[in-house]
Design an enzyme around this catalytic site. Structure first.
Site, PDB file in Angstrom:
ATOM      1  N   HIS A 146       0.746  -1.191   0.145  1.00 21.73           N
ATOM      2  CA  HIS A 146       0.081  -0.317  -0.381  1.00 21.73           C
ATOM      3  C   HIS A 146       1.034   1.372  -0.144  1.00 21.73           C
ATOM      4  O   HIS A 146       1.998   1.432   0.625  1.00 21.73           O
ATOM      5  CB  HIS A 146      -0.465   0.279   1.422  1.00 21.73           C
ATOM      6  N   CYS A 188      -0.985   2.005  -4.821  1.00 16.36           N
ATOM      7  CA  CYS A 188      -1.693   2.960  -5.464  1.00 16.36           C
ATOM      8  C   CYS A 188      -0.260   4.208  -5.502  1.00 16.36           C
ATOM      9  O   CYS A 188       0.600   4.378  -4.596  1.00 16.36           O
ATOM     10  CB  CYS A 188      -2.548   3.523  -4.405  1.00 16.36           C
TER      11      CYS A 188
END
Lengths: 365, 570
Positions: A146, A188
């Site tokens: 992440h 991301c």
């Protein structure tokens, strides 16, 4: 034992020219999954699919540093233990039967990652946990987890910023720890992680631009979580078509997962790379160069001369009750001998009374 | 991790020899059907090497003994090394006693030779090297979870001196076992996983079980009955208990294919003996279960205080594989009556109390022998963040106080050393002995928490070592040819046998802070400072100036023309 195996003996002259132009003699890979917890199964599957491709194309386990922040295969929530699947309906087990994880669980920290890259590890670190690259090594670095704009989260408790990463690569360049480096990140806003690079010979790929999220591919209803991220899923499909003698170059890798399949826009950066990406083979980073030198010398091995000792040995009693009861635990801490403290205070009192006179004595007693 | 290079290619063609250049390799598999319908399989691979690692002898020619372990032994002057990786907890009441006991997680205990001057430094380096060989996080073993037992864990190999200064013991109850630990373990075997019994070791089946434990034991043993010279023995053991419902779909019918998804086709060519033993003691006339293919070979062995009968399959004989050239043993249950022999010693442990401040650890030890009492040695190693109040330690049997005849307690030091408590307790016959001690939970610094602190913190298993009275006479002649599973623990007297029982590890919650608070505090403080100070500063230092509005476009062009002409602007 060093294996030197020359691949291009049988090839034609132009292939030989290409061989010498790549400039590297060995390949390394550092594959990192930074996420913990069962619902981040897909990050472990991402890393293991790249591991599988890299092993298949020839990089041996001794040249791969695999860091998995959590254990998914033998997790008690896994309905099929010792497996990690990348395709739904359990088609492909990327965990396999021959996997060696070098850093696992709590060992995957920002500090350990940077120490592996820069080589500044404690002296007792075993070889399998070190990145022993030299100035002729091509290194593949793959990160997944992440992330956000300018950072990547490690294990839900710390993060690495793009500035730190760029500085680590600069340290590697100054210490001549790589010839060329390919950096792939699947998080991301992954493109923010390579914005700050400033060392030469770095090529970077990311799964999404700044402001975009990388999405996961497909859930498996039996396992109950998403199995892979989209970018790495299509990357795996692309790599499955590559074999060790393949001639595909980097421009094809940049085309992996267009916006229609990935929903996010993959990005890449080649301005720091000296060679033209069109002339860089995929196997320069994902495969391995091994050269073999055959020797005709013979070495004689002689048996050592044994000295026969005449002592008689015996097995030790496992629970010698009487010995244990009479065993006194050894006192490690030194205490002053009894009476020492008493004598010391007596001395102090005597000196005090000598100095100030005996009239104070009645106040004490 | 270990990159072993197997030079097996030349040996495939060599005929089998029993002892080759002082190297000997034996492999065996013991299958014991359990009363609950589960099945217990225990693999043992034993390599014996006649060489001398002691006193710094340099060894450089390795054959069957793996080079990675040989180098570890000689470099760190190791006298004995025992390491085990276990997933699951051994249920003594349902399954009986295991052949080689092991606690959940990873356990490592090492005896160093007396030539070592800095034992702690050597221990730290040894754990780092082993973490590389076995792909496990053994580098987390440091002074906060290492203890030096004063009476337990006597050497299992030969030796005359036992100075406990050279012993170190550590457990990592949180350690996970998976294929990445099995892969380097398999690479230590002479035949790898290509031939012999090791082909059965497939991770997808082995980890889908109730209990899985793999261990490596290295110790010096007597070379022959005279015991004048020593040789090094490496035992690799793998114990697995397959669950009736997970692996057999509820049907009480087990086969090698069902358990391991493989059948056997040959023995390891480098092995001098390769056998499979099936425990048929509970099945003398074949009324409980049926074993096929039938074998005429029977063997009796005294193991764990009981005389057991085994059907033996010798894989070195070609006739074992029959006409189909493969061996798939089938065990089919017919009836399910009969009681299991109750184990004489077993133990439990749990945490009592409520809240996040205090608690109590209870350890229960059961002596199920009807009339004999025996002594047990209890070893407890509690991490420093559970502060034990030793003045509240009580040992009670049958309601009365039971005073231990030996207590060794080493208090903990914060962030340096764990608690170590060793007691020698006599268990009265047919009783439960309860050991209780109260503790208080410490508050850790915020950087010392793991990334998932709400999971809890583990306390390692207690170890209970004991000499349990045996029903049948144990075999004290250590040099006769015996199956491997009965020769693990050395036997000094006939009337009792040595057993080690591990309790459950404990999982305690420590008071966990809210880790988002530093971020919240920084945001709040910065906002207050910025808004408060910023406004005050502006009020105090802002000054106002009059500014002409900017002229229109026509006026600006006219000013430019005027500047060029040298005339003052409008």
């Amino acid at each position: 034992i060093f294996f030197f195996y020359s691949i291009h003996l049988l090839h034609t002259a132009d292939n030989a020219g290409q061989f010498f132009s790549s400039g590297h003699t060995n390949n390394w890979a550092v594959l990192v999954c930074t996420s913990r917890f069962w619902f981040n199964y897909r990050h472990v599957a991402n890393t293991l699919s790249v591991y599988r491709s890299v092993k298949r194309l020839g990089i041996p386990d001794s040249h791969i540093v695999l860091m998995l922040a959590d254990d998914m295969a033998c997790n008690h929530r896994n309905p099929k233990p010792a497996t990690v699947f990348s395709h739904k309906n359990m088609e492909l087990n990327v965990y396999g039967d021959d996997v060696e994880v070098d850093y696992r669980g709590y060992e995957v920290t920002v500090e350990n990652f940077l120490r592996v890259l820069t080589g500044r590890l404690p002296p007792s670190t075993p070889r399998s946990k070190r990145l022993l690259s030299d100035d002729r090594s091509n290194i593949l670095i793959y990160l997944t987890g992440h992330g956000g704009n300018g950072f990547l989260k490690f294990q839900d408790s710390e993060e690495i910023s793009n500035v730190e990463l760029a500085d680590a690569f600069e340290q590697m360049w100054q210490k001549r720890r790589y010839n060329e480096l390919l950096f792939i990140i699947d998080t991301c806003q992954g493109a923010s992680m390579y914005e700050r690079f400033y060392s030469p010979n770095l090529m970077a790929l990311a799964s999404s631009q700044v402001g975009e999220d990388s999405l996961s591919h497909q859930p498996d209803l039996a396992i109950g979580v998403h199995l892979m991220d989209r970018y790495t899923f299509y990357l795996l499909e692309f790599l499955e078509d590559i074999h060790p003698a393949s001639k595909t170059n980097m421009n094809d890798l940049f085309k992996v997962c267009p916006k229609s399949q990935c929903v996010s826009t993959p990005g890449h950066r080649t301005d720091l790379f000296l060679r033209d990406p069109g002339s860089v083979l995929i196997t320069d980073f994902f495969g391995s160069v091994r050269k073999v030198e055959i020797t005709m010398e013979t070495i004689n091995l002689t048996d050592p001369i044994k000295q026969v000792e005449q002592r008689k040995y015996s097995y030790v009693d496992q629970l010698p009750v009487s010995e244990i009861i009479h065993q006194k635990p050894k006192q490690k801490d030194w205490h002053p001998p009894d009476g020492f403290i008493l004598g010391l205070w007596t001395l102090i009192l005597l000196v005090f009374f000598k100095l100030y006179g005996m009239k104070h004595l009645k106040h004490i007693f | 991790c270990a990159t072993g290079i197997n030079m097996q290619a030349a040996h495939w063609l060599a005929p089998r020899m029993t002892r080759q250049c002082g190297n000997d390799f034996q492999e065996e598999l013991v299958i014991r059907p359990l009363h609950s319908g589960d099945i217990y399989a225990s693999f043992q691979f034993r390599t014996v090497w006649e060489t001398d690692f002691m006193r710094g002898n340099k060894v450089s020619h390795y054959r069957l003994f793996p080079k990675s372990l040989g180098q570890v032994i000689s470099k760190f002057s190791v006298r004995e090394l025992h390491i085990s990786f276990t997933q699951g907890y051994w249920r003594t009441m349902q399954w009986g006693q295991p052949f080689q006991p092991s606690p959940p997680g990873a356990e490592l205990w090492v005896w160093f030779q007396d030539s070592v001057t800095d034992v702690d430094g050597t221990w730290k380096e040894l754990t780092n090297v082993l973490s590389g060989i076995f792909c496990a996080s053994l580098n987390f073993i440091d002074s906060t979870n290492t203890v030096q037992p004063s009476a337990s864990f006597k050497p299992l190999g030969i030796g005359n001196e036992t100075d406990h200064r050279f012993l170190r013991y550590a457990t990592l109850p949180r350690e996970i076992v998976c294929t990445e630990n099995l892969t380097p373990w398999k690479k230590l075997l002479p035949c790898g996983s290509k031939a012999g019994l090791a082909v059965l070791l497939k991770s997808e089946k082995l980890f889908h079980s109730s209990f899985h434990s793999q261990a490596v034991h290295i110790r010096p043993v007597c070379q022959d009955w005279q015991c004048k010279t020593t040789s090094w023995e490496l035992r690799q053991t793998l114990n697995v208990v397959f669950d009736l419902h997970n692996s057999a779909q509820g049907k009480r019918e087990w086969s090698l294919f069902k358990m391991f998804s493989r059948t056997l086709t040959e023995a390891c060519p480098l092995a001098s003996s390769s056998k499979i033993y099936i425990d048929i003691t509970d099945n003398p006339q074949g009324e409980q279960f049926e074993v096929s293919p039938a074998t005429p070979l029977l063997s009796q062995a005294v193991v764990l205080g009981d005389r057991r009968t085994f059907s033996v399959y010798d894989l070195t004989q070609q006739i074992t594989f029959g006409t189909v050239r493969s061996l798939n043993l089938l065990i089919r249950w017919k009836s399910s009556e009969g009681d299991m022999l109750r184990p004489l010693l077993h133990a439990e442990r749990y945490v009592a109390g409520y809240g996040l401040q205090t608690g109590e650890i209870h350890t229960l030890m059961y002596n199920n022998h009807p009339y004999r009492s025996f002594p047990v040695l209890l070893l407890d190693s509690v991490p420093w963040y559970l502060r034990l109040y030793i003045h509240t330690l009580t040992v009670t049997s049958k309601g009365k106080d039971n005073k231990p005849s030996y207590i060794h307690y080493q208090p903990s030091k914060d962030r340096l050393r764990p608690h170590l408590l060793e007691m020698l307790v006599q268990l009265p016959p047919n009783s439960v002995t309860e050991v209780t001690v109260q503790f208080e939970r410490a508050l850790l610094k915020w950087t010392e928490y793991t990334p998932d602190p709400n999971h809890g913190f583990y306390v390692g298993s207690s170890v209970i070592s004991s000499l349990v009275p045996s029903i049948v006479a144990m075999d004290t002649n250590s040099t006769r040819e015996r199956p491997l599973f009965s020769s693990f623990f050395p036997c000094k007297e006939e009337s009792s046998y040595f057993v080690r029982v591990y309790t459950e590890p404990l999982l305690v919650n420590l008071p966990t802070p809210d880790f988002s608070m530093p971020y919240n505090v920084i945001c709040l403080t910065c906002t207050v400072v910025a808004v408060g100070y910023g406004s005050l500063y502006n009020l105090l230092t802002r000054s106002f100036q009059i500014e002409e509005p900017s002229p229109g476009l026509a006026k600006r062009i006219a000013n430019i023309i005027r500047k060029m002409r040298g005339v003052p602007p409008l």
